[in-house]
Design a protein around this motif. Structure first.
Motif, PDB file in Angstrom:
ATOM      1  N   VAL A 388       0.836  -1.204   0.000  1.00 43.43           N
ATOM      2  CA  VAL A 388       0.000   0.000   0.000  1.00 43.43           C
ATOM      3  C   VAL A 388       0.872   1.255   0.000  1.00 43.43           C
ATOM      4  O   VAL A 388       0.619   2.209  -0.751  1.00 43.43           O
ATOM      5  N   ALA A 389       1.915   1.256   0.850  1.00 43.23           N
ATOM      6  CA  ALA A 389       2.776   2.433   0.938  1.00 43.23           C
ATOM      7  C   ALA A 389       3.587   2.635  -0.343  1.00 43.23           C
ATOM      8  O   ALA A 389       3.777   3.769  -0.797  1.00 43.23           O
ATOM      9  N   GLN A 391       2.728   1.887  -3.309  1.00 37.97           N
ATOM     10  CA  GLN A 391       1.841   2.410  -4.339  1.00 37.97           C
ATOM     11  C   GLN A 391       1.772   3.937  -4.285  1.00 37.97           C
ATOM     12  O   GLN A 391       1.654   4.616  -5.310  1.00 37.97           O
ATOM     13  N   GLU A 392       1.917   4.480  -3.084  1.00 35.75           N
ATOM     14  CA  GLU A 392       1.800   5.922  -2.890  1.00 35.75           C
ATOM     15  C   GLU A 392       3.149   6.633  -2.985  1.00 35.75           C
ATOM     16  O   GLU A 392       3.256   7.702  -3.580  1.00 35.75           O
ATOM     17  N   PHE A 393       4.202   6.034  -2.384  1.00 35.97           N
ATOM     18  CA  PHE A 393       5.479   6.735  -2.247  1.00 35.97           C
ATOM     19  C   PHE A 393       6.616   6.145  -3.076  1.00 35.97           C
ATOM     20  O   PHE A 393       7.681   6.743  -3.155  1.00 35.97           O
ATOM     21  N   VAL A 398       9.946   3.342   0.974  1.00 37.68           N
ATOM     22  CA  VAL A 398       9.219   2.412   1.849  1.00 37.68           C
ATOM     23  C   VAL A 398      10.164   1.367   2.428  1.00 37.68           C
ATOM     24  O   VAL A 398      10.119   1.055   3.626  1.00 37.68           O
TER      25      VAL A 398
END
Length: 434
Positions: A388-389, A391-393, A398
């Motif tokens: 999830v992280a 995908q964003e950063f 991460v």
């Protein structure tokens, strides 16, 4: 220089501790019961790796759905988390050899049914769930039986050998699985996995002697599994030493995260020299390769007390190299960092040995089952959060953050461990001398 009285100097033979004996891998392999357990483990693990690939191919062929394929693969994590703490108590309630045999035979039967062409998708999922669920009491029984087969430092060296074998078989299974399935087809591959469980059961029958059940009930014959599970939880989490050792084991939730986002990281590292699938394979093999090296060296050349003293430093080593991924190094440097992280993972051998020293023999099955279920849970949770992280950063920050968090937790655990290790080292030395 002042004279030193005989028997009172620093180098006096009376005060010098005799060197701690180091057990060789040959000594461990010479134990017949260990050979039987080891051989059965190799066969069943190789079959499982083949079955995972076969199931993925089979489900995708039947559904043409990536979601369905991922969902069936996720079933391999769910059963031990849900049923592991409950069923692991069987290893303390019944003879452990019998538990292992029953689990092997039942899994062979279920896989034989799965290998029938045309099996409905819902039935296939149910069978997968049951096969993996039976792995919980089997693993708990084997883990609890191993300290009885290998005493003292032989247990640590035997665990190291099993660790090396696990990593090597996993790499081999995934590497050749696709070629085997292309030749045999997914249904025959499942039938082959069925035969590995039968061979494992035969090895146990031939090589492992009968032992009585380690735990007796209170006399009414009605000791419930829930009661045993609660007693196991109190045993594990009610002892400060065991809590610290369990936390060391569950630290893997941080350093397993990179493997879960290896594909997007491979895409970031792609510079045209190698394809993304090839880079992904190199990344996913890096930590297991480091673990093989670390476990071999740690188990063979470090003394029992030295392993316990260095456990905290190695735990920090598993996470520290990941922090450097924030600098966006090239592929070669990333592989070196991940291999180094895998070498640090050898600390789990010392944690496992200390755990065995602190848990009463009659409760080992339940204790190992609880720890193993938590281990799978933190691995799955770590991979999920990392995905999830990322995908964003993006993958690099991460992975670096996971390294920072893991390093901080490992440092705190190392300080807590300092107060307990002297007592456990004394117990280890007493066991070896006996």
């Amino acid at each position: 220089m002042a004279a030193t009285k005989p028997g009172t100097g620093r180098l006096s033979g009376r005060h010098r501790r005799p060197p701690e004996p180091r057990v060789t891998y040959g000594e461990v392999v010479s134990v017949r019961e260990f050979r039987a357990l080891w051989f059965g483990q190799i066969l069943s693990l190789l079959g499982d790796q083949l079955a995972q690939v076969a199931l993925a191919v089979l489900v995708y062929q039947r559904t043409e759905s990536a979601l369905a394929t991922a969902a069936v693969y996720a079933l391999t994590y769910l059963p031990p988390i849900l049923g592991g703490p409950l069923l692991a108590g069987l290893a303390d309630r019944y003879p452990r050899r019998r538990v292992m045999l029953c689990c092997d035979l039942l899994r062979a039967l279920l896989l034989a049914v799965m290998a029938v062409p045309g099996m409905p998708f819902a039935a296939l999922c149910t069978l997968v769930f049951c096969v993996v669920l039976l792995g919980a009491p089997f693993s708990a029984a084997r883990a609890a039986l191993l300290p009885e087969v290998l005493e003292g430092d032989r247990y640590v060296v035997g665990s190291a050998l099993q660790n090396v074998t696990n990593q090597a078989v996993q790499m081999l299974g995934f590497a050749v699985g696709g070629a085997v399935i292309a030749s045999l087809g997914p249904y025959r591959a499942l039938a082959l996995d069925c035969s590995t469980f039968l061979a494992s059961a035969l090895a146990i029958v031939a090589g492992v002697r009968r032992r009585p059940a380690p735990l007796r009930d209170d006399g009414d014959g009605r000791t419930s599994m829930w009661s045993m599970t609660r007693a196991g939880a109190r045993l594990v989490f009610g002892d400060r030493r065991l809590r610290t050792l369990v936390a060391f084991a569950w630290l893997c939730g941080f350093y397993v995260l990179p493997e879960g986002i290896a594909v997007p990281y491979a895409a970031e590292l792609d510079d045209g020299r190698l394809s993304v699938p090839v880079i992904t394979g190199l990344l996913m093999a890096a930590m297991p390769a480091g673990t093989v090296v670390g476990a071999f060296l740690f188990g063979r050349f470090v003394t029992p007390a030295g392993r316990l003293r260095g456990m905290g430093w190695l735990a920090m080593l598993t996470c520290a190299p990941l922090v450097l991924c924030a600098m966006e190094p090239p592929l070669e440097a990333v592989l070196a960092l991940w291999v180094l992280s895998g070498v640090g993972g050898a600390y789990q051998l010392a944690a496992n040995a200390a755990f065995v020293q602190c848990v009463p023999p009659a409760g080992r099955g339940q204790a190992f089952g609880l720890v193993q279920s938590g281990l799978l849970a933190v691995q799955g949770l770590g991979i999920l959060i990392g995905g999830v992280a990322a995908q964003e950063f993006g993958p690099e920050p991460v992975i670096a953050l996971a390294g920072v968090a893991g390093l901080s937790v490992a440092a705190m655990l190392t300080m807590l461990w300092t107060g307990s290790r002297r007592e456990i080292i004394a117990k280890v030395r007493a066991t070896d001398e006996a």
